[in-house]
Motif scaffolding. Structure first.
Motif, PDB file in Angstrom:
ATOM      1  N   TYR C 135       0.823  -1.218   0.000  1.00  0.00           N
ATOM      2  CA  TYR C 135       0.000   0.000   0.000  1.00  0.00           C
ATOM      3  C   TYR C 135       0.854   1.264   0.000  1.00  0.00           C
ATOM      4  CZ  TYR C 135      -3.261  -3.461   2.009  1.00  0.00           C
ATOM      5  OH  TYR C 135      -4.018  -4.567   2.263  1.00  0.00           O
ATOM      6  N   GLU C 171       3.525   4.475  13.969  1.00  0.00           N
ATOM      7  CA  GLU C 171       2.260   3.907  14.446  1.00  0.00           C
ATOM      8  C   GLU C 171       1.827   2.703  13.620  1.00  0.00           C
ATOM      9  OE1 GLU C 171       0.386   8.157  16.014  1.00  0.00           O
ATOM     10  OE2 GLU C 171      -0.784   6.887  14.657  1.00  0.00           O
ATOM     11  N   VAL C 172       1.973   2.825  12.303  1.00  0.00           N
ATOM     12  CA  VAL C 172       1.605   1.703  11.438  1.00  0.00           C
ATOM     13  C   VAL C 172       2.482   0.498  11.772  1.00  0.00           C
ATOM     14  CG1 VAL C 172       1.543   0.858   9.065  1.00  0.00           C
ATOM     15  CG2 VAL C 172       0.748   3.186   9.592  1.00  0.00           C
ATOM     16  N   ASN C 175       1.365  -1.165  14.845  1.00  0.00           N
ATOM     17  CA  ASN C 175       0.165  -1.986  14.683  1.00  0.00           C
ATOM     18  C   ASN C 175       0.491  -3.351  14.095  1.00  0.00           C
ATOM     19  OD1 ASN C 175      -2.099  -0.763  15.838  1.00  0.00           O
ATOM     20  ND2 ASN C 175      -2.186   0.765  14.186  1.00  0.00           N
ATOM     21  N   GLY C 179       0.533  -7.513  16.479  1.00  0.00           N
ATOM     22  CA  GLY C 179       0.119  -8.894  16.242  1.00  0.00           C
ATOM     23  C   GLY C 179       1.268  -9.879  16.337  1.00  0.00           C
ATOM     24  N   ASN C 328      -1.681 -10.573   5.044  1.00  0.00           N
ATOM     25  CA  ASN C 328      -3.105 -10.635   4.701  1.00  0.00           C
ATOM     26  C   ASN C 328      -3.417  -9.816   3.457  1.00  0.00           C
ATOM     27  OD1 ASN C 328      -2.992  -7.997   5.658  1.00  0.00           O
ATOM     28  ND2 ASN C 328      -5.062  -8.098   6.553  1.00  0.00           N
TER      29      ASN C 328
ATOM     30  N   ALA D 126      -6.777  -4.491   4.556  1.00  0.00           N
ATOM     31  CA  ALA D 126      -6.301  -3.509   5.538  1.00  0.00           C
ATOM     32  C   ALA D 126      -7.452  -3.077   6.434  1.00  0.00           C
ATOM     33  CB  ALA D 126      -5.702  -2.299   4.816  1.00  0.00           C
ATOM     34  N   GLU D 128      -9.953  -5.068   7.215  1.00  0.00           N
ATOM     35  CA  GLU D 128     -10.131  -6.191   8.149  1.00  0.00           C
ATOM     36  C   GLU D 128      -9.162  -6.068   9.328  1.00  0.00           C
ATOM     37  OE1 GLU D 128      -9.840 -10.077   6.440  1.00  0.00           O
ATOM     38  OE2 GLU D 128     -10.997  -9.532   4.666  1.00  0.00           O
ATOM     39  N   LEU D 129      -7.903  -5.815   8.999  1.00  0.00           N
ATOM     40  CA  LEU D 129      -6.899  -5.710  10.051  1.00  0.00           C
ATOM     41  C   LEU D 129      -7.241  -4.562  10.993  1.00  0.00           C
ATOM     42  CD1 LEU D 129      -4.251  -6.668  11.303  1.00  0.00           C
ATOM     43  CD2 LEU D 129      -3.013  -5.230   9.680  1.00  0.00           C
ATOM     44  N   LEU D 133      -8.021  -5.047  14.851  1.00  0.00           N
ATOM     45  CA  LEU D 133      -7.191  -4.327  15.842  1.00  0.00           C
ATOM     46  C   LEU D 133      -8.065  -3.446  16.733  1.00  0.00           C
ATOM     47  CD1 LEU D 133      -4.052  -3.356  13.710  1.00  0.00           C
ATOM     48  CD2 LEU D 133      -4.174  -5.055  15.572  1.00  0.00           C
ATOM     49  N   LYS D 136      -9.578  -5.752  19.128  1.00  0.00           N
ATOM     50  CA  LYS D 136      -8.556  -6.146  20.096  1.00  0.00           C
ATOM     51  C   LYS D 136      -8.350  -5.046  21.142  1.00  0.00           C
ATOM     52  CE  LYS D 136      -3.843  -8.115  19.993  1.00  0.00           C
ATOM     53  NZ  LYS D 136      -2.680  -8.401  19.108  1.00  0.00           N
ATOM     54  N   THR D 162      -5.766 -12.130   8.318  1.00  0.00           N
ATOM     55  CA  THR D 162      -5.903 -10.922   9.127  1.00  0.00           C
ATOM     56  C   THR D 162      -5.875 -11.260  10.617  1.00  0.00           C
ATOM     57  OG1 THR D 162      -7.134  -9.719   7.455  1.00  0.00           O
ATOM     58  CG2 THR D 162      -7.492  -9.069   9.742  1.00  0.00           C
ATOM     59  N   ALA D 164      -4.574 -13.735  12.020  1.00  0.00           N
ATOM     60  CA  ALA D 164      -3.216 -14.138  12.389  1.00  0.00           C
ATOM     61  C   ALA D 164      -2.301 -12.921  12.492  1.00  0.00           C
ATOM     62  CB  ALA D 164      -2.673 -15.133  11.357  1.00  0.00           C
ATOM     63  N   THR D 165      -2.433 -12.002  11.533  1.00  0.00           N
ATOM     64  CA  THR D 165      -1.601 -10.797  11.557  1.00  0.00           C
ATOM     65  C   THR D 165      -1.843 -10.005  12.836  1.00  0.00           C
ATOM     66  OG1 THR D 165      -1.676 -10.686   9.149  1.00  0.00           O
ATOM     67  CG2 THR D 165      -1.015  -8.675  10.294  1.00  0.00           C
ATOM     68  N   ALA D 166      -3.086 -10.006  13.284  1.00  0.00           N
ATOM     69  CA  ALA D 166      -3.418  -9.273  14.511  1.00  0.00           C
ATOM     70  C   ALA D 166      -3.012 -10.059  15.763  1.00  0.00           C
ATOM     71  CB  ALA D 166      -4.913  -8.960  14.544  1.00  0.00           C
ATOM     72  N   GLY D 167      -2.480 -11.232  15.573  1.00  0.00           N
ATOM     73  CA  GLY D 167      -1.975 -11.996  16.696  1.00  0.00           C
ATOM     74  C   GLY D 167      -2.974 -12.960  17.316  1.00  0.00           C
ATOM     75  N   ILE D 305      -6.227   3.339  17.992  1.00  0.00           N
ATOM     76  CA  ILE D 305      -5.163   2.348  17.761  1.00  0.00           C
ATOM     77  C   ILE D 305      -3.997   2.974  17.009  1.00  0.00           C
ATOM     78  CG2 ILE D 305      -6.740   0.374  17.737  1.00  0.00           C
ATOM     79  CD1 ILE D 305      -6.402   0.426  14.602  1.00  0.00           C
ATOM     80  N   GLY D 306      -4.124   4.236  16.640  1.00  0.00           N
ATOM     81  CA  GLY D 306      -3.078   4.867  15.818  1.00  0.00           C
ATOM     82  C   GLY D 306      -3.376   4.655  14.350  1.00  0.00           C
ATOM     83  N   LYS D 307      -2.356   4.781  13.564  1.00  0.00           N
ATOM     84  CA  LYS D 307      -2.588   4.743  12.128  1.00  0.00           C
ATOM     85  C   LYS D 307      -2.412   3.336  11.538  1.00  0.00           C
ATOM     86  CE  LYS D 307      -1.216   8.296   9.615  1.00  0.00           C
ATOM     87  NZ  LYS D 307      -2.512   8.868   9.244  1.00  0.00           N
ATOM     88  N   VAL D 308      -3.133   3.104  10.432  1.00  0.00           N
ATOM     89  CA  VAL D 308      -3.009   1.843   9.705  1.00  0.00           C
ATOM     90  C   VAL D 308      -2.496   2.082   8.289  1.00  0.00           C
ATOM     91  CG1 VAL D 308      -4.769   0.666  11.052  1.00  0.00           C
ATOM     92  CG2 VAL D 308      -5.439   1.928   8.975  1.00  0.00           C
TER      93      VAL D 308
END
Lengths: 462, 442, 442, 462
Positions: C135, C171-172, C175, C179, C328, D126, D128-129, D133, D136, D162, D164-167, D305-308
């Motif tokens: 991205y 921050e990204v 995140n 996980g 993902n 993204a 989904e994650l 999050l 979570k 997703t 899994a990525t989030a733990g 959660i901050g930025k994605v």
């Protein structure tokens, strides 16, 4: 791969009288047209486009057509919403458009060696007509009654048709053995009735008319004017100017020389340049700088022939021409001519076909000899290129008039040469059966003309 | 990008250029030019090359010098909203960067699109033949006159045109008539329409063509087209009708009033306001098929028996018939025709008829409101109008137009006390503001 | 256009809808929905449909509410001039309206374009593997951390990042690390570069990844990348290097300084300023080929033995490997990658290197001029800069930025007395005006 | 028809150190890249485009991908130069972009029945994650330690990845016999460790989860959250809202539901909607109206959660989604769903293949039975259409998951059905040899993966 007609995808008929604010007797009863949804429209035209050759698809070496690459940025320049004004706006409120028009007039005058330029003619042929009408007005103003226009046999068909449209008799000048104007024949043809000689230089087989100074003298001495057909100007850029050769009036083909897109047939633009003596006859309005609050103003030349287009010509095309010229500048324009001539000479060197006349510049007329040039061309389609212009000019038997332009690189020219040679050497059967790798196989032109079906209504019931 | 200071649109590397020169057997490109010294050019144009970014910025600055006016302008050049799909599809390189379809086998796409354009014009005019474009309405009218000259050459030399006609169109017509030795003569009008009685008196043996417009240059629907057609037919003159692609959607079908030829502007579809750039309609009856100027696309078959399209009846054209061609036209407005066809398809018949009807309604509504102002009469002519109408003003028209320009509006001045106002879907949303501005300056 | 009041993008006539319903055997579309009443929605969204023209006008009005500022902004989102050819070619519907290339036989065009994009990134990074997009730089960095976690999972849980790092990017990263149970820890910097000595002290068994940037968020060229790479290698940590597609044209080749992974922005090519939209680079060494996140295009052969391209190593991906996928990510930025590739092709290596060098020169020149102003020091760091640099000001930075905004310029505020200024080919022509404005407000 | 690689058309190597203002030790030595001219670039990408399927070329019935027509005008809206601002600009100076973002947030909240929406996630996965999050963070804020996410076996692969990525550990829920969630199995799977259930509704074979209210109760009673995967939202528009069904958090796939172009893989956008309780965890910044001089302002949710995404997501895509929603409005959106469901049902009715599960909505999973679904798909390519998604979801053997979307008309669906049937009934030999009318014949995927060649450098010497 056939794409249905829009009408075959579903028409709708609307009852017109019903909702109209007009009385019944002033309206039609109904209107039937296709009614596709936007996705259907997008697919229809996308598919149609995929069945069409283009300069962005590959070489387009049509002699005398100068199909060169159309720089994408010129589209963006022309799409400027601020340029989209109505032609009846006041001078004061359209200084931008007037400025660009003025600048382009100046560019073109400089490039052609002319004193004044009109941008109004909407295509090359319209430019020819404008130029010849200007010449006619010049003679008439002088009380000089002249009835003939002299044109070499190898000239573009538009020259002949233009002269006729302007009311002149055409005197056709046979080509000399070397493919150029036969000066003696010219002397014999030119006289008191000669309004003008129309000439392309280099001519339609790419040869420079070396005797141009003498030719100009002959015409001028007889009281005639010398008209320059700008179709081949791409060969001369930066190396020769019609004005310096004695031409009095000329047109520019902007989709040839200045790379505006040809759009599958048009729009073009055919600005006309003239020497001082003819400037007062140009169409109105012209644009000039002024000293007042507005930087630019329109004016009517004193003895104008009036208008040759309902408004002010093909504006969007003119913008693109301006952008192209500005992009290249002096050095770029000269290099375009150099590379165009280099490419034509290299390609001619590479192919197996004979080229009877030379030294040529941006284009050459190869001869298919014993083969049918049109058949060879059809076979070339199967090798993934667009063929040259065929069977013209007539002075070269089975002519394949080829103009690669400057935009092809060496490898592209090598591929093109291979297509030439493969087709030229192919069997009669293969030539007859060609093309067979294209969206349509050989199309029957004779029956199309014999039984004209020119609309989907004409196909109803088939 | 080419590394040289030459054209950026030639791909030659120095090594390739050298190899090519060697193959030809010359030392440099200069050696390939056969131009005598006395006519060779060794000067400079004085044109500095710029980058594409510089030119975009330069032209953007230049065009920004046009004032930002809301235009209520028409008189033959109309702005309607052009759907995005028109730009996106017509800009496809396979359309935009293609040439005339001399090799139909690899040009089926554009040929079909032009065939469809012709077909749409056939539907709109009711005439069986429509070519695939002239430059604009004025040149199409000129071509109609030369056709009249050819097919009625023994009859005489007069072309009758309405007294109220756009001056530029009359001049273009005159230039075409010049070569054909035809004389253009106006016939009188009565309250914005043809004076049919006067016309009846005038039509005689010397008349080869009668031209009428609907809507007229002042936006009036011509109410007696059938009678004009009859007069022309009786006088063995060609009846040429001028209109535009939007108006034709609702006005009387030209075929039904006896039109032999229809000319006019199709650019009302597909082209935005473009400083006068146009698209000429040319449609006619079967009788004149082989006299049509310009290009025609016809249906045929290919060797596999599949339907295919091709340019046809080319023996009419200059590249074959030379001085006996039906016209000198070569390059036309094919790409604009493509755009008009896409626009028509996007509207469909319902959308097109709605657009035309709105042009009638909006004009009437705006005229009514201006008529309510002190010092203004609108419409001047007691007729139905499409898009536009004349306004009589007590004050000098030029002064009012100048004042309106200061207020941000452009209108036509068509007489000392006569303005003309054109309203379409593009400016209808500003009609209130225009009325207010009128009220201010009138 | 559909005659109904429904979507204009469905072609169904009423008759067709009826025929289809009949074929299915239901009375109306309603009957096809199997939604229990208690969760069915029978309210309204309250969204009025508009015509496309209305929406264009509406959005044009909305966007006109953005002030017309000249932006001297960067910090990861860069504006360079994008040649017209990029728009015209990437907008071709066959690219823009296509899906992921699950059927490679009819997707060769986009696959080859992406293969070429990957190849360009391979040239720029010197690393043998580049995916065909993430991205943006920040998410690519996050993905690099998860890769580090997978390949160095026994080593520890610390990801070291520079103290000076764009906050959003941190921050990204956090995140993604969340996980993976990784901890993000900053390492100190010295005058705009990594403090390599401090870093050497810190790198230990618990560190799985060391991240460095060149240029840094403040535009500084990182001068000791090789040393950082050695530290990471010695500590068995992944060395992840952040950069951008333009800077990579001139800066040390990442492979040569030991980078295991390169992340960053490729959107500096191909995308105009777009409110933060980006294109993430992800390149790595062969060792991690089967751990790469995102899509990879590979060369193969078709049944005729001709070269062909296909998405490959898909078993890494979520649609096959599900929770054991390397990421993902599904939809990526393929079309932006296409644009970046076209832009790179249009520049060629010479143009790209010139552009990057100009970014260095312009930044130095502008810093020098600002440094000459009373009350300003620039650049703050005694380093080489690409495009941008920090400026220390005596006055409060926020007030100066606000004043500059009034003068028509946007700059970054990065500290109480710290501004940041970014100069590229797009705004370099306004550098004089910016200096003048600075002089005015400082 | 093979188009050479750009690198094969001519590379150039530039000596970098020479002209650089940087010291040698900070620069690379040289850079090698292709150096084509603009005409070559135009032809290269034009030709490549001609080797690529697209929605503008024809039907694209990939199940679960919702490939619908991308209205052209949305491109023009997104190209507005005034919208092209830097994300670090001040609020005051970018009110336009903030207003459009706010409006889109509101549209999406209304359509999904959600209370707050973030536009930041750059794609569906993204989103989904982001959603997971947020869930979570919600649990963590409550001191509630949960380790599992429950996902039906038929869900999109992104759901699993997703989580899994989030733990989270993934608990896979087998499908019930009717193709829907087995409520008893769900009850068994859900418990104190359940952070969330991720659900698509209608599910990936187009079936509405009729027991959604009960499902929501089970999850909520266990303290879990209900996540809605928006991939199939196109089926529900105007007829059902995730928020009304008990979903707590959802993402929207704008390239699916809201017709933004997929661009051959992206960019997309994956806005996330949440109920009030979760709003304080959304990424920063959000946009809201305010009372001050500026109409709109950014704000940081209290427990963000901050930025994605590094900046503010895929802005150009979001503009297009706004334009599409505004174009359709309530009635158009509802009609899109209706026609999408009508089309799927009609197409399923027309084909010879069995469709095991129903009643389905916008998509259906036909089974190729004894045939290999992938081979049938390859053969369909020869009939001029794009095939459906194959061999997924696994609950249907040899699945052909088909989603025509609302943009296909009856005749297009009839053509598609014919391609289905012809391919399905074809011989084994024909299926094995397919495709053979495409730019490339069947491509060897195994050797591509076994011997990865991922750049032109890797092809050197071949």
């Amino acid at each position: 791969v056939r794409e249905p007609l829009l009408s075959e995808k579903g028409e709708a008929t609307v009852d017109v009288g019903a909702d109209s604010p007009l009385p019944d007797d002033l309206t039609r009863d109904e209107l039937t047209l296709p009614a596709p949804s936007e996705p259907e429209i997008a697919r229809h035209y996308t598919r149609l486009s995929q069945m069409n050759w283009a300069i962005d698809a590959g070489p387009y070496p049509l002699g005398s057509c100068t199909m060169k690459y159309n720089p994408k940025f010129t589209e963006d320049v022309a799409a400027d919403p601020n340029a989209a004004v109505h032609p009846d706006r006041s001078e004061r409120s359209t200084q931008g458009n007037l400025e660009l028009r003025y600048r382009l007039q100046e560019f073109l005058a400089e490039i052609g060696g002319m004193d004044a330029v009109t941008l109004q003619p909407p295509a090359g042929a319209a430019g020819e007509l404008t130029g010849i009408l200007v010449a006619k007005a010049y003679h008439e103003h002088r009380g000089d009654d002249r009835s003939e226009v002299v044109i070499p046999a190898s000239a573009h068909g538009t020259n002949f048709a233009t002269a006729a449209t302007a009311g002149y008799d055409v005197v056709e000048l046979p080509s000399g053995d070397d493919g150029r104007v036969d000066v003696e024949a010219l002397e014999a043809a030119v006289g008191d009735d000669t309004a003008a000689l129309m000439l392309t230089n280099p001519n339609t087989v790419g040869l420079f008319e070396r005797d141009i100074t003498e030719i100009a003298e002959i015409v001028h001495d007889a009281g005639g004017l010398l008209y320059y057909d700008g179709a081949n100007l791409n060969a001369l850029l930066g190396r020769g100017r019609p004005g310096d050769m004695g031409f009095d009036v000329m047109h520019y083909n902007v989709h040839k020389t200045f790379a505006t897109p040809h759009g599958g047939g048009g729009p073009g633009a055919g600005p006309v340049g003239v020497v001082d003596e003819l400037a007062e006859f140009l169409p109105a309005p012209q644009v000039r700088e002024n000293e007042g609050a507005n930087g630019y103003e329109r004016f009517e030349p004193e003895r104008t022939i009036g208008k040759v287009h309902g408004f002010a010509g093909n504006w969007l095309v003119l913008i693109k021409a301006y952008a192209y010229i500005a992009r290249l500048g002096d050095a770029g324009l000269a290099d375009a001519a150099a590379k165009a001539v280099l490419n034509a000479n290299y390609l001619a060197e590479r192919i197996d076909l004979d080229v009877p006349h030379g030294p040529f510049h941006h284009e050459f007329a190869a001869t298919a000899g014993e083969r049918d040039a049109a058949d060879v061309a059809k076979r070339m389609l199967d090798f993934g290129v667009h063929p040259p212009t065929t069977k013209w000019p007539e002075m070269v038997p089975e002519a394949m008039l080829t103009e690669p332009t400057e935009i092809e690189g060496k490898s592209s020219l090598d591929d093109l040469a291979e297509a030439f040679d493969l087709a030229y050497a192919d069997t009669d059967e293969a030539l007859d059966a060609a093309p067979n790798r294209t969206a349509a196989s050989r199309i029957d032109q004779v029956s199309a003309a014999r039984n004209p079906r020119l609309s989907w209504r004409a196909l109803d019931g088939e | 990008m080419s590394g040289t200071s030459g054209t950026p649109y030639a791909p030659h590397t120095d090594a390739e250029t050298a190899a090519m020169l060697e193959a030809i057997g010359v030392d440099d490109e200069e050696a390939l030019f056969d131009i005598p010294d006395d006519v060779a050019f060794d000067g400079e144009f004085g044109i500095e090359p710029r980058t594409e970014r510089e030119i975009r910025a330069e032209c953007s600055r230049i065009f920004a010098r046009n004032d930002d006016l809301t235009e209520f302008l028409g008189r033959g050049h109309y702005g309607h909203y052009v759907p995005s799909v028109v730009d996106h599809l017509s800009d496809r390189a396979e359309f935009l960067t293609s040439y005339t379809q001399y090799q139909p086998e690899i040009s089926q796409g554009f040929l079909q699109a032009l065939f469809e354009y012709q077909s749409m014009l056939v539907e709109l005019t009711g005439l069986p033949v429509a070519n695939c474009s002239m430059y604009d309405a004025a040149t199409a009218l000129g071509e109609a006159a030369t056709l009249a000259d050819r097919v009625r050459s023994t009859a005489g030399d007069t072309v009758l045109v309405p007294e109220q006609l756009r001056e530029g169109k009359r001049e273009v017509l005159a230039n075409y008539c010049d070569g054909a030795d035809l004389a253009v003569e106006p016939y009188p009008m009565a309250d914005g329409n043809a004076d049919v009685d006067a016309l009846a008196d005038r039509v005689g043996d010397d008349v080869v063509m009668v031209y009428a417009e609907s809507p007229t240059v002042r936006g009036c629907v011509e109410e007696r087209l059938g009678a004009i057609g009859d007069l022309a037919a009786d006088g063995d003159a060609l009846f040429v009708l001028g209109s535009d692609a939007v108006s034709l959607a609702v006005l009387e079908e030209p075929a039904s009033v006896g039109a032999d030829v229809v000319v006019g502007e199709a650019s009302a579809l597909g082209l935005p306001t473009a400083d006068g750039m146009g698209l000429g309609i040319f449609a006619c009856s079967d009788e004149f098929l082989r006299q049509v100027p310009g290009r025609l696309v016809g249906a045929s078959e290919d060797a596999d028996g599949d339907r295919a399209f091709t340019l046809t009846l080319q023996t009419r054209e200059q590249h074959i018939r030379k001085e006996r061609a039906t016209s000198n036209i070569c390059t036309n407005q094919a790409w604009v025709a493509l755009r008009a066809a896409i626009h028509a398809a996007a509207l469909g018949p319902g959308g097109l008829v709605d657009l035309a009807n709105d042009c009638v309604r909006e004009a009437a509504a705006l005229a009514d409101r201006l008529d309510g102002l002190k010092g203004a009469v609108a419409p001047v002519h007691d007729r139905h109008h499409v898009r536009e109408f004349a306004v009589r003003v007590d004050q000098p028209a030029a002064a009012i137009a100048a004042d309106l320009e200061t207020e941000g509006f452009a209108v036509h001045v068509v007489g000392e006390h006569l303005l003309q106002v054109c309203v379409t879907d593009l400016n209808a949303g500003r009609a209130d503001d225009l009325v207010a501005a009128f009220e201010e300056v009138i």
